[in-house]
Design a protein around this motif. Structure first.
Motif, PDB file in Angstrom:
ATOM      1  N   ALA A  24      35.100  53.858  47.096  1.00 10.84           N
ATOM      2  CA  ALA A  24      35.430  55.281  47.172  1.00 10.84           C
ATOM      3  C   ALA A  24      34.300  56.132  46.642  1.00 10.84           C
ATOM      4  N   LEU A  29      39.212  56.613  41.668  1.00 13.26           N
ATOM      5  CA  LEU A  29      40.396  55.840  42.008  1.00 13.26           C
ATOM      6  C   LEU A  29      41.372  55.731  40.850  1.00 13.26           C
ATOM      7  N   MET A  34      46.985  54.479  43.857  1.00  8.03           N
ATOM      8  CA  MET A  34      46.328  54.100  45.094  1.00  8.03           C
ATOM      9  C   MET A  34      47.104  52.979  45.772  1.00  8.03           C
ATOM     10  N   ARG A  71      41.754  46.901  40.690  1.00  6.31           N
ATOM     11  CA  ARG A  71      40.820  48.032  40.734  1.00  6.31           C
ATOM     12  C   ARG A  71      39.713  47.783  39.717  1.00  6.31           C
TER      13      ARG A  71
END
Length: 116
Positions: A24, A29, A34, A71
Motif C-alpha cells: 500500500a 494499513l 483491512m 500485516r
C-alpha cells in the motif's frame, strides 16, 4: 493518492499453498481495518479475511484453519497465507479497507487458480 498492489497469485494444485501480498501507498494499513476479498466471474466480491488495527483477525467459514491474514507495519504490507488450497478458492484476490469511507481505489488484484 492511495494505491494498492496485490501480488503472489499463481496456478497451484489442490492442497498447495500460496502467499499473497498487498503493498500500500498513500494509506497506512495499520490505521484501518483491512481485508482480503475475492471475486469470481459473475459473482460479487466477497470478504475472505480481515484484520483490525489491533491485529484481531476474522475469517469466512470456508477458509478458517487454512488461511492466515497478517500485516507488516514496517513494510506497510498486508499478507494472506493460503494453505491446503481447494479448487473453490480459485478467484481474483484483492485487498482494501473494510469500511467504505476508508477504501482506496481497487487494485488489479492477483489471480489464484487451483487446479490439477
Amino acid at each position: 493518492q492511495v494505491q494498492l498492489v496485490e501480488s503472489g497469485g499463481d496456478l497451484v494444485q489442490p492442497g498447495g499453498s500460496l502467499r499473497l501480498s498487498c503493498a500500500a501507498s498513500g494509506m497506512i494499513l495499520s490505521d484501518n481495518p483491512m481485508a482480503w476479498y475475492r471475486q469470481t466471474p459473475g459473482k460479487q466480491r466477497e470478504v475472505v479475511a480481515g484484520i483490525s488495527s489491533a491485529a484481531m483477525t476474522y475469517y469466512v467459514d470456508s477458509v478458517k484453519g487454512r488461511f492466515t491474514i497478517s500485516r507488516d507495519n514496517a513494510k506497510n504490507t498486508l499478507y494472506l497465507q493460503m494453505n491446503n488450497l481447494k479448487p473453490e478458492d480459485t478467484a481474483v484476490y484483492f485487498c482494501n479497507a473494510v469500511r467504505l469511507q476508508d477504501r482506496g481505489p481497487w487494485g488489479q488484484g492477483t489471480q489464484v487458480t487451483v487446479s490439477s
